[in-house]
Write an enzyme that holds these catalytic residues in place. Structure first.
Site, PDB file in Angstrom:
ATOM      1  CB  THR A   1      -1.024   0.201   1.344  1.00  0.00           C
ATOM      2  OG1 THR A   1      -1.184  -1.040   1.420  1.00  0.00           O
ATOM      3  CG2 THR A   1      -1.887   1.176   1.385  1.00  0.00           C
TER       4      THR A   1
ATOM      5  CD  GLU B   1       7.191  -0.056   8.148  1.00  0.00           C
ATOM      6  OE1 GLU B   1       6.812  -0.624   7.853  1.00  0.00           O
ATOM      7  OE2 GLU B   1       6.740  -1.078   9.314  1.00  0.00           O
TER       8      GLU B   1
END
Length: 262
Positions: free
Chosen positions: A36, A111
């Protein structure tokens, strides 16, 4: 988009397309990792090329960095940029309070560092990742290679004292060998099924010697863009307490989807 793309593909696409609306010219933007997020990076690349958008991008993995360069986005390190206006990233699971499990792609450490160094984190996801309670998706834990089996045993001992439904722990493999993260670490996947107290578990795991970081992202996300296969998107803002719904056009140039992998 042609009919060969599944409803999940379309859901991911419309979530990514809506999320780029958060990006303004001159921003410092964290770029997430995963399929995504890859679509989001390609869309930003189109804006850079076609509309002159200028951003300073900090990728959360080597593969995202390469994709960003390939589509013409200026890539920087977090040390160069210092702080970010926005990070856009995916999630493997999210609950009603926008707590997340991340790390299915193996980039959880970078992240989390990038997300917490941002004024705002926007999550992009399809509706299938929504859960009432975290834990159905295996929880990734990044560990150093040295003594990893001891670290695994210590984690298993910890799990016997917390309220989870499962306790199996497995070393993540790639091509029949331990998968290495960008930082050269291993990943242990915790098959917990249900996590009753994610905050407690996160604190306990990060106290285990050898654990670098875990994939529980708690109180980090500010908003989530949830895509559906028919082009609908739902934007939930946890800070404003708002929910917005809209329809996104999914008839796009299919070249945008080339070479994107999970």
């Amino acid at each position: 988009m042609s009919s060969e793309f599944s409803p999940i593909d379309k859901a991911k696409f419309v979530a990514a397309k809506r999320a780029v609306d958060y990006v303004d010219d001159g921003m410092r933007v964290g770029l997430g990792t995963g399929s995504t997020a890859a679509w989001m990076v390609k869309m930003l690349g189109e804006l850079v090329r076609d509309e002159g958008l200028k951003i300073k991008a900090v990728p959360t993995s080597n593969r995202t960095a390469q994709l960003a360069r390939d589509v013409g986005i200026d890539v920087f390190t977090l040390d160069e940029v210092k702080w970010l206006d926005l990070t856009i990233d995916g999630a493997d699971e999210f609950d009603p309070d926008l707590n997340l499990i991340k790390g299915g792609g193996g980039a959880l450490l970078q992240e989390k560092i990038v997300a917490t160094a941002s004024d705002q984190m926007v999550v992009i996801s399809d509706a299938s990742k929504s859960v009432e309670t975290l834990g159905a998706f295996p929880l990734p834990v990044e560990v150093v290679k040295f003594g990893w089996q001891t670290t695994k045993a210590l984690i298993e001992e910890c799990l016997s004292n917390v309220n989870v439904l499962g306790s199996a722990v497995s070393l993540r493999l790639q091509n029949d060998a331990p998968m290495l993260t960008d930082e050269g670490h291993y990943i242990l996947d915790l098959h917990l099924k249900r996590i009753e107290n994610a905050r407690e578990l996160s604190l306990i795991l990060n106290q285990v010697p050898g654990v670098v970081e875990n994939g529980l992202f708690l109180d980090i996300a500010d908003a989530i863009v949830i895509g559906h296969g028919d082009g609908r998107v739902e934007v939930r803002d946890i800070n404003n307490g708002t929910v917005e719904k809209e329809q996104i056009d999914i008839l796009l140039n299919e070249n945008l989807f080339a070479d994107i992998e999970d």
